[in-house]
Design an enzyme around this catalytic site. Structure first.
Site, mmCIF file in Angstrom:
data_model
loop_
_atom_site.group_PDB
_atom_site.id
_atom_site.type_symbol
_atom_site.label_atom_id
_atom_site.label_comp_id
_atom_site.label_asym_id
_atom_site.label_seq_id
_atom_site.Cartn_x
_atom_site.Cartn_y
_atom_site.Cartn_z
ATOM 1 N N PRO A 160 0.804 -1.216 0.000
ATOM 2 C CA PRO A 160 0.000 0.000 0.000
ATOM 3 C C PRO A 160 0.844 1.275 0.000
ATOM 4 C CG PRO A 160 -0.681 -1.499 1.746
ATOM 5 C CD PRO A 160 0.611 -2.000 1.210
ATOM 6 N N ILE A 212 -2.312 -3.153 -4.000
ATOM 7 C CA ILE A 212 -2.591 -4.353 -4.790
ATOM 8 C C ILE A 212 -3.620 -5.194 -4.040
ATOM 9 C CG2 ILE A 212 -1.610 -6.497 -5.705
ATOM 10 C CD1 ILE A 212 1.123 -4.999 -5.786
ATOM 11 N N LYS A 216 -2.211 -5.489 5.665
ATOM 12 C CA LYS A 216 -0.878 -5.652 5.073
ATOM 13 C C LYS A 216 0.173 -5.394 6.150
ATOM 14 C CE LYS A 216 -2.230 -5.911 0.646
ATOM 15 N NZ LYS A 216 -1.755 -6.784 -0.378
#
Length: 118
Positions: free
Chosen positions: A2, A65, A33
């Site tokens: 990120p 992603i 994440k």
């Protein structure tokens, strides 16, 4: 992986000293994440207008992603990022805008290659 970019017209001296670290930790938690993969940029003192007003405001760009690709995901993320930003910046939610951009692994370069091959 990120990426968060926070732009604000607030002067740097009015921002919490650990704002970038706080955003990093919040993004890791919100997006699921590892913090080691989160990149945060904070830019202050910018000429900005939100909703027709130059009163204190902020704009957050969140790109990643696989975790910002649907309305349902982003609705959940939005609520949590707004909680963090309103608390950290002392702004009402009407003075903050968040933009979400999904990324593909081939769009991120790292260690002399792209994420596709890592």
């Amino acid at each position: 992986m990120p990426f968060l970019e926070l732009d604000t017209n607030m002067p740097a001296g009015r921002l919490p000293p650990a704002l970038a670290q706080e955003l990093c930790a919040a993004a890791a938690d919100i997006l699921g994440k590892p913090a080691e993969r989160v990149s945060v940029t904070v830019r202050s003192g910018l000429p900005m207008v939100v909703a027709g007003s130059a009163e204190p405001c902020a704009q957050l760009l969140v790109s990643s992603i696989g975790v910002v690709g649907s309305a349902e995901q982003n609705q959940r993320h939005s609520a949590r990022f707004f909680d963090v930003l309103t608390a950290q910046l002392g702004l009402g939610p009407e003075r903050i805008v968040i933009r979400f951009y999904p990324l593909e692994p081939w769009q991120i370069g790292k260690n002399r290659t792209v994420m596709t091959f890592l």
